[in-house]
Design an enzyme around this catalytic site. Structure first.
Site, PDB file in Angstrom:
ATOM      1  N   GLN A  15      -2.193   2.870   9.964  1.00 35.56           N
ATOM      2  CA  GLN A  15      -0.904   2.888   9.256  1.00 35.56           C
ATOM      3  C   GLN A  15       0.122   3.762   9.982  1.00 35.56           C
ATOM      4  OE1 GLN A  15      -3.888   3.190   7.833  1.00 35.56           O
ATOM      5  NE2 GLN A  15      -3.928   2.519   5.708  1.00 35.56           N
ATOM      6  N   ASP A  74      -2.118  10.660  -2.587  1.00 34.07           N
ATOM      7  CA  ASP A  74      -2.455   9.585  -3.536  1.00 34.07           C
ATOM      8  C   ASP A  74      -2.767  10.116  -4.922  1.00 34.07           C
ATOM      9  OD1 ASP A  74      -3.065   8.427  -0.736  1.00 34.07           O
ATOM     10  OD2 ASP A  74      -2.916   6.707  -2.090  1.00 34.07           O
ATOM     11  N   ASN A  95      -5.577  12.419   0.070  1.00 37.11           N
ATOM     12  CA  ASN A  95      -4.685  11.644   0.942  1.00 37.11           C
ATOM     13  C   ASN A  95      -5.555  10.928   1.975  1.00 37.11           C
ATOM     14  OD1 ASN A  95      -2.016  10.777   1.657  1.00 37.11           O
ATOM     15  ND2 ASN A  95      -2.177  12.033   3.495  1.00 37.11           N
ATOM     16  N   LYS A  96      -4.924  10.144   2.806  1.00 37.09           N
ATOM     17  CA  LYS A  96      -5.627   9.329   3.803  1.00 37.09           C
ATOM     18  C   LYS A  96      -6.634  10.173   4.578  1.00 37.09           C
ATOM     19  CE  LYS A  96      -5.335   5.820   4.339  1.00 37.09           C
ATOM     20  NZ  LYS A  96      -6.264   4.887   3.647  1.00 37.09           N
ATOM     21  N   ARG A 104       0.857  -1.188   0.000  1.00 34.54           N
ATOM     22  CA  ARG A 104       0.000   0.000   0.000  1.00 34.54           C
ATOM     23  C   ARG A 104       0.893   1.238   0.000  1.00 34.54           C
ATOM     24  NH1 ARG A 104       2.276   2.197   3.661  1.00 34.54           N
ATOM     25  NH2 ARG A 104       0.648   3.770   3.655  1.00 34.54           N
ATOM     26  N   GLY A 105       0.221   2.403  -0.122  1.00 37.21           N
ATOM     27  CA  GLY A 105       0.968   3.639  -0.324  1.00 37.21           C
ATOM     28  C   GLY A 105       1.085   3.843  -1.830  1.00 37.21           C
ATOM     29  N   ALA A 106       0.758   5.058  -2.282  1.00 33.51           N
ATOM     30  CA  ALA A 106       0.604   5.288  -3.728  1.00 33.51           C
ATOM     31  C   ALA A 106       1.820   4.851  -4.562  1.00 33.51           C
ATOM     32  CB  ALA A 106       0.266   6.761  -3.964  1.00 33.51           C
TER      33      ALA A 106
HETATM   34  O1  MRU Z   1      -4.616   3.272   2.226  1.00 31.75           O
HETATM   35  P1  MRU Z   1      -3.138   3.473   2.128  1.00 31.75           P
HETATM   36  O2  MRU Z   1      -2.384   2.929   3.291  1.00 31.75           O
HETATM   37  O3  MRU Z   1      -2.588   3.005   0.801  1.00 31.75           O
HETATM   38  O4  MRU Z   1      -2.985   5.058   2.158  1.00 31.75           O
HETATM   39  C1  MRU Z   1      -1.718   5.633   1.977  1.00 31.75           C
HETATM   40  C2  MRU Z   1      -1.712   7.106   2.075  1.00 31.75           C
HETATM   41  O5  MRU Z   1      -2.705   7.746   2.233  1.00 31.75           O
HETATM   42  C3  MRU Z   1      -0.387   7.763   1.863  1.00 31.75           C
HETATM   43  O6  MRU Z   1      -0.319   8.958   2.569  1.00 31.75           O
HETATM   44  C4  MRU Z   1      -0.237   8.077   0.373  1.00 31.75           C
HETATM   45  O7  MRU Z   1      -0.440   6.911  -0.396  1.00 31.75           O
HETATM   46  C5  MRU Z   1       1.095   8.618   0.063  1.00 31.75           C
HETATM   47  S1  MRU Z   1       2.332   7.360   0.152  1.00 31.75           S
HETATM   48  C6  MRU Z   1       3.837   8.011  -0.197  1.00 31.75           C
END
Ligand code: MRU
Length: 359
Positions: free
Chosen positions: A204, A245, A255-256, A54-56
């Site tokens: 997270q 994201d 973002n989250k 996970r994470g973009a």
């Molecule tokens: O749902 P996730 O854990 O994939 O969410 C991740 C985020 O919101 C991060 O802040 C975002 O992807 C940036 S990662 C460098």
């Protein structure tokens, strides 16, 4: 920028090893370090959907290798059939999660590369795909380095930095995005404090950000999401850095969930609010944040905590995984090419229109 590895005990987020895709299962962290050898494309789709990777930026790299896994056993096919299968798998992988633009960016880039490759047979095209996925992977590490270099001067001696979710090494294949300036400043000997939001519902921040910063020896304090505004009011935060994201052309960004509230609170207390954004997360085709699709996840992630029901039976719950923060609340985007400031519509486009962004 970094001379020694930051982590001695943390496995790489993603590894391509002799035709196999290895993913560190992030749902098991911090208590268990389990690396999964992903068997087939369906398993890649599930790993992305279920947040094991996970994470973009990490999603983009995993998807690129995921296409290689999809085609690994098809190199005996006639070339036209191989190409058709490739498109079909890319379209399907793209459905794993909707908000992080890196997923479609990585897949579209693989398809563009395939179309531009004049291969006579499927085995040659497969090799070209693996090469492109490895380039995307190497570039991801370099993007993080660039963000670290440009963001590091924002972190002053004795300052307090707040971050949300995990935009760290675990969300990328390098130093992270929001964490890259943090690691760079830490390496340079700057003493500062980081506050990590726990990030309900999947934690997270508590499970991943707190873990990786602690592993790297950064002074990190875990806080509840609901404590962030109060901690700001006490003068403990000088700077907020979050990841993203998807950044729309006008600078609105997803973002989250919880990021919007942080931006509003930071604005109220006059605290600079930065977004770490590699060019792979910029979506110039989406004009404004209202057009960003927000992933709505299973209500059970809200009604339950660590597998235990915490809400009454039959309780309705909403679970938007992301929110959109308007560009007016952003002090700047920390990119691999430098810090971009308002007016974002112009500055983002002029910096990245020719730089291979998601557009
Ligand atoms: O749902 P996730 O854990 O994939 O969410 C991740 C985020 O919101 C991060 O802040 C975002 O992807 C940036 S990662 C460098």
């Amino acid at each position: 920028m970094v001379s020694q590895p930051l982590f001695t005990t943390l496995a790489p987020t993603i590894e391509w090893r002799a035709g196999d895709l290895l993913l560190l299962d992030q749902t098991r962290l911090p208590h268990e370090m389990v690396v999964e050898n992903v068997a087939d494309v369906a398993a890649v789709w599930r790993a992305i959907r279920e947040l094991r990777v996970r994470g973009a930026p990490a999603i983009g790299v995993a998807a690129a290798y995921g296409l290689c896994i999809a085609m690994r056993d098809s190199t005996a096919l006639p070339i036209a059939q191989f190409r058709a299968e490739l498109e079909r798998h890319a379209n399907w992988l793209e459905t794993a999660r909707p908000t992080a633009v890196n997923l479609s960016w990585g897949l579209r880039r693989m398809l563009r590369h395939a179309r531009a490759t004049d291969a006579k047979d499927a085995a040659t095209l497969y090799e070209a795909l693996v090469d492109e996925a490895m380039r995307i992977h190497a570039e991801d590490r370099a993007l993080c380095e660039g963000i670290g270099e440009h963001g590091m001067p924002l972190i002053a001696q004795d300052c307090g930095v707040l971050t949300h979710c995990n935009a760290g090494a675990l969300a990328t294949t390098g130093l992270g995005t929001a964490t890259a300036p943090i690691y760079a400043a830490h390496r340079a000997g700057v003493a500062f404090r980081v506050y990590a939001d726990e990030t309900r519902p999947l934690l997270q921040g508590a499970r991943l950000t707190a873990f990786e910063l602690q592993q790297a020896g950064v002074d990190v304090t875990l806080i509840m999401d609901s404590a962030a505004a109060s901690i700001m009011s006490q003068g403990l935060i000088d700077l907020v850095i979050v990841g993203t994201d998807r950044v729309a052309a006008n600078g609105d960004f997803a973002n989250k969930i919880g990021t919007l509230g942080l931006a509003i609170a930071a604005n109220h207390y006059g605290i600079p609010f930065y977004v770490a954004c590699p060019s792979s997360t910029l979506d110039l085709e989406t004009p404004a944040g209202a057009r960003i699709e927000i992933e709505e996840r299973d209500a059970e992630e809200v009604t339950h905590l660590a597998g235990q029901r915490i809400a009454p039976d039959g309780m309705k719950a909403r679970n938007p995984a992301f929110d959109v923060t308007p560009h007016a609340l952003v002090t700047g985007f920390i990119t691999e090419l430098g810090i971009v400031r308002a007016p974002f519509e112009r500055s983002l486009r002029s910096l990245f229109a020719t730089e291979g962004s998601a557009a």
